[in-house]
Design a protein around this motif. Structure first.
Motif, PDB file in Angstrom:
ATOM      1  N   UNK A 261       0.787  -1.136  -0.158  1.00  0.00           N
ATOM      2  CA  UNK A 261      -0.089  -0.098   0.021  1.00  0.00           C
ATOM      3  C   UNK A 261       0.775   1.304   0.028  1.00  0.00           C
ATOM      4  N   UNK A 262       2.000   1.050  -0.216  1.00  0.00           N
ATOM      5  CA  UNK A 262       3.165   2.392   0.144  1.00  0.00           C
ATOM      6  C   UNK A 262       2.915   3.327  -1.025  1.00  0.00           C
ATOM      7  N   UNK A 263       2.540   3.002  -2.340  1.00  0.00           N
ATOM      8  CA  UNK A 263       2.436   3.938  -3.377  1.00  0.00           C
ATOM      9  C   UNK A 263       0.888   4.643  -3.770  1.00  0.00           C
TER      10      UNK A 263
ATOM     11  N   UNK B  19      -6.960   4.124   2.670  1.00  0.00           N
ATOM     12  CA  UNK B  19      -6.847   4.975   4.075  1.00  0.00           C
ATOM     13  C   UNK B  19      -7.067   4.034   5.164  1.00  0.00           C
ATOM     14  N   UNK B  20      -6.240   4.406   6.095  1.00  0.00           N
ATOM     15  CA  UNK B  20      -6.294   3.068   7.224  1.00  0.00           C
ATOM     16  C   UNK B  20      -5.504   3.991   8.459  1.00  0.00           C
ATOM     17  N   UNK B  21      -6.072   4.663   9.222  1.00  0.00           N
ATOM     18  CA  UNK B  21      -5.266   5.348  10.309  1.00  0.00           C
ATOM     19  C   UNK B  21      -6.012   5.325  11.691  1.00  0.00           C
ATOM     20  N   UNK B  22      -5.385   4.935  12.557  1.00  0.00           N
ATOM     21  CA  UNK B  22      -5.862   4.812  13.853  1.00  0.00           C
ATOM     22  C   UNK B  22      -7.200   3.849  13.972  1.00  0.00           C
ATOM     23  N   UNK B  23      -7.135   2.877  13.345  1.00  0.00           N
ATOM     24  CA  UNK B  23      -8.146   1.906  13.366  1.00  0.00           C
ATOM     25  C   UNK B  23      -7.938   0.603  14.151  1.00  0.00           C
ATOM     26  N   UNK B  24      -9.072  -0.317  14.376  1.00  0.00           N
ATOM     27  CA  UNK B  24      -8.909  -1.384  14.896  1.00  0.00           C
ATOM     28  C   UNK B  24      -9.329  -2.562  13.858  1.00  0.00           C
TER      29      UNK B  24
ATOM     30  N   UNK C 286       2.003  -0.612   7.374  1.00  0.00           N
ATOM     31  CA  UNK C 286       2.412  -1.270   6.160  1.00  0.00           C
ATOM     32  C   UNK C 286       1.571  -2.745   5.865  1.00  0.00           C
ATOM     33  N   UNK C 287       1.450  -3.141   4.775  1.00  0.00           N
ATOM     34  CA  UNK C 287       0.789  -4.350   4.441  1.00  0.00           C
ATOM     35  C   UNK C 287       1.593  -5.146   3.643  1.00  0.00           C
TER      36      UNK C 287
ATOM     37  N   UNK D 250     -10.236  -1.699   1.201  1.00  0.00           N
ATOM     38  CA  UNK D 250     -10.012  -3.071   1.960  1.00  0.00           C
ATOM     39  C   UNK D 250      -9.384  -4.172   0.919  1.00  0.00           C
ATOM     40  N   UNK D 251      -9.649  -4.069  -0.422  1.00  0.00           N
ATOM     41  CA  UNK D 251      -9.227  -4.731  -1.426  1.00  0.00           C
ATOM     42  C   UNK D 251      -7.476  -4.853  -1.484  1.00  0.00           C
ATOM     43  N   UNK D 252      -6.952  -3.833  -1.309  1.00  0.00           N
ATOM     44  CA  UNK D 252      -5.572  -3.939  -1.161  1.00  0.00           C
ATOM     45  C   UNK D 252      -5.040  -4.486  -0.041  1.00  0.00           C
ATOM     46  N   UNK D 253      -5.658  -5.158   0.854  1.00  0.00           N
ATOM     47  CA  UNK D 253      -5.064  -5.657   2.126  1.00  0.00           C
ATOM     48  C   UNK D 253      -5.524  -7.303   2.007  1.00  0.00           C
ATOM     49  N   UNK D 254      -6.669  -7.621   1.347  1.00  0.00           N
ATOM     50  CA  UNK D 254      -7.116  -8.986   1.404  1.00  0.00           C
ATOM     51  C   UNK D 254      -6.016 -10.122   0.946  1.00  0.00           C
TER      52      UNK D 254
END
Length: 423
Positions: A274-276, A283-288, A315-316, A346-350
């Motif tokens: 997800x770096x680029x 966007x994922x910040x301060x989440x559980x 990072x993912x 979310x598709x970028x983490x799956x």
């Protein structure tokens, strides 16, 4: 993601309608005997991580008590499960009292990931060499739920731990230091000069880098902005010392952003997928989020198979050619891992990894794409940091292989004649 039940991994039952008179009549206020703030004699609540009076000046806080400590079984050894954070205080106290500690390796679940009906077990620690009186006092003070057993597992030495403390102040380092002090860890604060001195493998078994960007670690404060002794970071000399330390058999533990410092500077075969991506894509910040965890890996001992974790600009991970090691935690292949907070893309983490154990020379780099100790608050993941701090070469040698847990997703390449998105 300020949802405390997730951060504390506490089961909450929602009252969807007003409580009736019967329930209200049966309720009693939580009250205890408050301690005067001037009282300096002893520890008002030895089971919590605050010394002295702590919160017990308040009668409600003084009335919040854990279940009393107790043991089952018989034998001269004491088995403590790392699902209890106070197990680590017991281990550290045992070393301080002259006792010994053993580690019993976990076993992977059938099919790699623990699910309903699959076997598998976390690692655990066994304390020996202490008198019954000392063990009983420890169980009472720390409210431990433990088992008396015969000695088992492999004896491990107390690791020599170093925590990097930059002159360019880091709030995350302060919280981490506070937390490790509260759980009785014996560690040194490492300054830039310690890295530049080299031969770190002669002094330490485990080095921890908290959630810091690469520039802060490498360069620190600009010369001229602070007195000369406080300027700069570890520099390339420090990077070479870290590389030598890991290759010689040491363990480098990297929390969140510092993971990418290690990837880039030690040239690890790992990428942040997800770096680029910009904030319009991901966007994922301060989440559980919910992680799928390999509970058999020593760093994840005591974790739930599906565990909540704090993340923030994390990072993912995926791996590239030449990778040797294992994934410690991963994201689900379908749907969203979000439990609380914000997530876009979310598709970028799956299917990707949230934490890795990367073999580097004879040592290990633990990359944690999460905030296990964020502001001293997510008690559900303190054990990840604590286990990692104990992950010396001795413990790493006992890590059970679990190749079925994670396979990096295969990126779909465009067919011949098609342009890649964005071109």
């Amino acid at each position: 993601g300020w949802t405390l039940p997730y951060q504390l991994e506490v089961r909450v039952i929602e009252a969807a309608s007003p409580l009736d008179d019967t329930v209200l009549a049966a309720m009693e206020p939580v009250l205890g005997e408050a301690t005067a703030w001037q009282d300096e004699d002893g520890d008002a609540a030895p089971f919590d991580s605050l010394p002295g009076v702590g919160f017990d000046t308040n009668p409600i806080a003084a009335g919040v008590l854990p279940l009393p400590g107790r043991t089952t079984g018989s034998g001269s050894a004491l088995t403590v499960e790392p699902v209890q954070n106070n197990a680590f205080r017991a281990i550290n106290r045992a070393w301080r009292e002259g006792g010994n500690v053993r580690f019993v390796a976990g076993t992977p679940a059938a099919g790699g990931a623990a699910q309903a009906g699959s076997a598998g077990r976390s690692g655990r620690y066994v304390i020996t060499g202490l008198s019954d009186g000392v063990m009983n006092e420890m169980i009472t003070d720390l409210a431990l739920q433990a088992e008396r057993t015969s000695a088992s597992g492999t004896e491990i030495d107390q690791p020599r731990i170093g925590l990097y403390r930059p002159w360019a102040a880091s709030m995350d380092e302060g919280w981490t230091r506070w937390l490790m002090e509260g759980f009785d860890f014996d560690f040194d604060s490492l300054y830039n000069s310690d890295f530049r001195a080299g031969r770190m493998q002669d002094r330490y078994d485990v080095i921890v880098l908290v959630d810091m960007r690469a520039g802060q670690i490498l360069n620190g404060s600009m010369p001229g902005t602070v007195p000369p002794r406080y300027a700069g970071g570890i520099g390339q000399v420090g990077v070479r010392a870290l590389d030598e330390f890991v290759r010689a058999g040491g363990t480098l533990v990297c929390l969140n952003a510092s993971s990418m410092f290690a990837v880039e500077q030690l040239h690890l075969p790992v990428e942040n997928v997800v770096a680029e991506l910009d904030n319009q894509e991901f966007f994922l910040n301060g989440s559980v989020v919910e992680l799928i965890v390999d509970t058999s890996h020593p760093v994840m001992s005591g974790m739930s198979p599906e565990a909540p974790a704090m993340v923030g600009r994390s990072p993912v991970f995926t791996v590239t050619e030449g990778f040797e090691g294992a994934a410690l935690a991963k994201y689900q292949e379908n749907g969203s891992p979000l439990l609380s907070g914000y997530l876009l893309g979310e598709e970028h983490m799956q299917g990707y990894a949230a934490a890795l154990d990367v073999h580097h020379g004879d040592g290990h780099v633990i990359l944690l794409g999460l905030r296990p100790q964020w502001r001293g608050q997510p008690y559900a993941t303190f054990r990840v940091l604590f286990n990692a701090a104990f992950y010396s070469a001795e413990v790493a040698a006992m890590t059970p292989p679990n190749p079925d847990f994670w396979t990096p997703p295969v990126k779909e390449e465009p067919e011949a004649g098609e342009e890649k998105e964005g071109q």
